[in-house]
Every structure is written in C-alpha cells, then in structure tokens.
Design an enzyme around this catalytic site. Sequence first.
Site, PDB file in Angstrom:
ATOM      1  N   ILE B  63       0.856  -1.197   0.000  1.00 35.98           N
ATOM      2  CA  ILE B  63       0.000   0.000   0.000  1.00 35.98           C
ATOM      3  C   ILE B  63       0.889   1.242   0.000  1.00 35.98           C
ATOM      4  CG2 ILE B  63      -2.031   1.088   1.066  1.00 35.98           C
ATOM      5  CD1 ILE B  63      -2.438  -1.466   2.722  1.00 35.98           C
ATOM      6  N   PRO B  64       1.531   1.536  -1.142  1.00 31.70           N
ATOM      7  CA  PRO B  64       2.328   2.767  -1.184  1.00 31.70           C
ATOM      8  C   PRO B  64       1.437   3.986  -0.945  1.00 31.70           C
ATOM      9  CG  PRO B  64       2.156   1.759  -3.379  1.00 31.70           C
ATOM     10  CD  PRO B  64       1.567   0.799  -2.404  1.00 31.70           C
ATOM     11  N   HIS B  65       1.912   4.905  -0.124  1.00 28.03           N
ATOM     12  CA  HIS B  65       1.077   6.049   0.232  1.00 28.03           C
ATOM     13  C   HIS B  65       1.929   7.243   0.638  1.00 28.03           C
ATOM     14  CE1 HIS B  65       1.897   3.876   4.001  1.00 28.03           C
ATOM     15  NE2 HIS B  65       2.042   5.091   4.494  1.00 28.03           N
ATOM     16  N   CYS B  66       1.384   8.412   0.503  1.00 27.13           N
ATOM     17  CA  CYS B  66       2.033   9.631   1.005  1.00 27.13           C
ATOM     18  C   CYS B  66       1.072  10.798   0.896  1.00 27.13           C
ATOM     19  CB  CYS B  66       3.312   9.958   0.224  1.00 27.13           C
ATOM     20  SG  CYS B  66       3.041  10.477  -1.468  1.00 27.13           S
TER      21      CYS B  66
END
Lengths: 119, 150
Positions: B63-66
Amino acid sequence: MQDNQLRLLMFLQDLLMLKKEMEDFQVVEKYEEMGFDLEKKEKIEEAIREVTGQLDAELHHRFQMIANKYDRPLAPVKNGICYGCFVSAPTGSELITQRKDVIEFCNHCGRILYQPGTL
Amino acid sequence: MELKELFNSSNVKLALGSEEKDDVLLELISLLKLDEKAKEMLFKMLKKRENLGSTGIGKGFAIPHCRSLVVDKLNVAFGRHTKGVDFNSIDGKPANYFFLIVAPPVEISNYYLPVLGKVAQFCKSTDITAKLDKLEKVEDFLALLEEAGN
C-alpha cells in the site's frame, strides 16, 4: 531554474509534513497497527538534507522563516486567492498571469505561492 | 467514505506489466490524472516514503502512500500483478496487489488515514487473495469492495 526551485520547495514541504507525521507517536502507532514497518523512519532527515542542499540558500532561508511562522510555508493559489490566508493575490501577480518561472510570496501572509496543476 | 466510491475503471489495472518495484510505482502513478511533473514529484515522494520502511505489508499486499502538494484531493489506484514483484515486503514475499493512496497535506474531510486503515483492513479479509486472483474485470473489483463492506 526558478521552476525547479519551486518544485524543490514543494518537495521539501512534503518531506517536512512526513517528518511531522513520523514524530507523532499516535500516528506512527496507527501506521504500525495497519501493518506498516517504519523501522527506518529517521531516514527522513537524510531526505530533507538532500533536498535542502539543492536549494538556493537565500530561498531556503526565507522558507525557514515562513516555516517558523506557519506549518505549511507554501500555499496554493486558486482563483487568485492565497489558500494560506484566503486573501486575494495582488493584481498583476505573475501567478494570475500563469507564468511558471517566478517564485511569488503572498503579500498578506508571506507564504510561497504555487498554482496547483501547473507545476 | 466507502472504498468503492474511490475506485473506477480509470484507476484500476488488473494486469500490471512492470517487473521492478520502481516501475510498479510509476505504473500506479500513471493511473492518476496528473501532469508529468506532478507524477515525477509524486514518484520521488513515494520513494522517500518507501525508504522509511517498505509499504509491502505482506501476504502479497503493498500500500504505497504519502501526502503530497501535487494533489488537491485524495487519489487512489489499484493494480494487480499476477506473477508478483519484489517490494521488500515485511514477509520477504513478492507483492501482487497494490493500493496507491495519495492525499494533499490538508483535507477538509480528513479521509487519508481512515481510507488507509480501510484498505489495510480489506487486505486482511478472509480469502481476499483468492477473490482478487479471480477478478476478470474492473467491475468485479468494485463488486468485491462492495461485498467486503468497504
């Protein structure tokens, strides 16, 4: 050149926001509960140094001065209004005329302005 | 906000073609409606986030997130990779299912962490990987989100 500096400032603000999140025990706890590994969260400092090193010193100094006053030193301009203080940008502002190669500051709050969607 | 409200045919790709972690990130970013410079900045930010600890939470999920200034509202994307890609996940296994979540620094509704939490919860649902493997079209994915109550 200035366009690149503006993007670096935006990147720096994003990194500072991430740093703030990583310093918030409750937020970190939430991330860990979700299953994320934040073992190397101190690496954020390295990333900040890397970006800061590419910034014009005077511009970085000004950024820091604004950051001392506000959480978010950059603010978007939408419909000619600074979304940091919600006061209209000055008439004749380069941001209003869509130029992308200048760095402008809000006359009212002093934040660095950018136009979302026209990076 | 329910997850099914965030996904549609343009931000879901059931056959990711990339073979490397960075390329998967770029492929996911390409599903968002952003200009090239914004995509480039977002990629850099996601990479910096990954450096703090992989967003590969194991069992095939990442779950890549930023948060980033390049978006002015919450943006999400989903991608599936049949073979799996090395994502430095916590269990050391390849990741097959990717949820990208990007939010502006400030949101009026503050959906970012709740949505991230819902996605993480969805990834822990019973038999979820088997169900995701069976998906044939985007509509199936949307129906699965609905079925899962998200």
